[in-house]
Design a protein around this motif. Structure first.
Motif, PDB file in Angstrom:
ATOM      1  N   VAL A 107     -91.045  34.766  85.065  1.00  0.00           N
ATOM      2  CA  VAL A 107     -91.079  35.827  85.052  1.00  0.00           C
ATOM      3  C   VAL A 107     -92.210  36.309  84.908  1.00  0.00           C
ATOM      4  O   VAL A 107     -92.725  37.843  85.351  1.00  0.00           O
ATOM      5  N   GLN A 108     -93.409  36.075  84.757  1.00  0.00           N
ATOM      6  CA  GLN A 108     -94.703  36.187  84.284  1.00  0.00           C
ATOM      7  C   GLN A 108     -95.148  36.547  85.763  1.00  0.00           C
ATOM      8  O   GLN A 108     -95.761  37.496  86.015  1.00  0.00           O
ATOM      9  N   THR A 143     -93.603  39.181  87.481  1.00  0.00           N
ATOM     10  CA  THR A 143     -94.068  40.302  87.069  1.00  0.00           C
ATOM     11  C   THR A 143     -95.528  40.860  87.545  1.00  0.00           C
ATOM     12  O   THR A 143     -95.734  41.455  88.167  1.00  0.00           O
ATOM     13  N   ILE A 176     -94.783  42.260  91.521  1.00  0.00           N
ATOM     14  CA  ILE A 176     -94.373  43.193  91.722  1.00  0.00           C
ATOM     15  C   ILE A 176     -95.430  44.352  91.037  1.00  0.00           C
ATOM     16  O   ILE A 176     -95.910  45.818  91.843  1.00  0.00           O
ATOM     17  N   VAL A 177     -96.416  44.443  90.472  1.00  0.00           N
ATOM     18  CA  VAL A 177     -96.584  45.070  89.562  1.00  0.00           C
ATOM     19  C   VAL A 177     -98.504  45.407  90.853  1.00  0.00           C
ATOM     20  O   VAL A 177     -98.618  46.940  91.223  1.00  0.00           O
TER      21      VAL A 177
END
Length: 236
Positions: A60-61, A64, A67-68
């Motif tokens: 997930v990290q 994420t 995506i950022v």
């Protein structure tokens, strides 16, 4: 065996993530990249590689983070489309390295290009004799554009004892519906004259024009904004 299977799943997931994010960011990531696009692409690729080899079952990290970075690229692309000043800061501005047979030493230094490297780029682009060049411009994507002298262009007019007129750079007087007042001033024309020119080519106002250029003879070329949907791409 379980770890190998898990890595395969993560690798497929990272490939899918990169594919989706690249489609969202646009095809420029694969072609005419600015400096930010280049750094952003490398960073997203590095994060995807870390995601693919993560054995702690915590993808997930890195996802994420990817995506950022993609969201930042989309935001800056949107900002550049709304503001010409912001676009110049993000993508950089073209630098004239050579014009009218004169090398601009200060611009070469600003671009971190020495004379030797400039000569290499000339040869790579087919110009082994620099004296045959009229203009060389470093574009925002790091590539150099060359304008040869009229007598040395392909089709060799000089071989036919012709003396064609020299081509010069055209000025972009309207970009994305915004009037480029400084460029217009350098052409020696005013806004009233420009408005009459674009209205004669079907534009009701500056905001209707996607691109308008003006050459040294005062010839204006206008490309209108198209409100219709893009034609379906039939090139497969």
């Amino acid at each position: 065996m379980r770890e190998v299977f898990y890595i395969i799943l993560l690798s497929l997931g990272s490939i899918l993530s990169i594919f989706i994010l690249t489609k969202l960011m646009g095809y420029r990531q694969m072609s005419q990249m600015s400096m930010f696009d280049y750094v952003n692409g490398i960073t997203i690729g590095s994060i995807a590689a870390e995601m693919a080899t993560s054995l702690e079952e915590n993808f997930v990290q890195p996802l994420t983070a990817m995506i950022v970075y993609a969201a930042a690229a989309l935001f800056l692309s949107w900002l550049g489309s709304k503001s010409i000043k912001a676009r110049r800061i993000i993508e950089g501005t073209p630098l004239i390295l050579m014009n009218n047979g004169e090398l601009y030493r200060d611009n070469l230094k600003k671009a971190k290009i020495d004379v030797t490297e400039f000569l290499v780029q000339c040869r790579v682009n087919g110009y082994f004799d620099v004296s045959r060049l009229e203009t060389a411009i470093l574009e925002g994507n790091g590539k150099i554009s060359f304008l040869p002298r009229a007598s040395d262009r392909p089709a060799t007019p000089s071989d036919m004892n012709l003396s064609p007129e020299q081509d010069f750079l055209v000025a972009n007087v309207i970009l994305d519906g915004k009037l480029m007042r400084e460029n217009l001033r350098h052409t020696g024309r005013d806004e009233k004259w420009l408005m009459s020119q674009i209205k004669g080519q079907g534009a009701g106002d500056v905001s209707d024009v996607l691109l308008a250029t003006c050459d040294s003879l005062g010839q204006v070329t206008v490309f209108l904004k198209n409100a219709k949907k893009n034609a379906k791409n039939v090139l497969m």
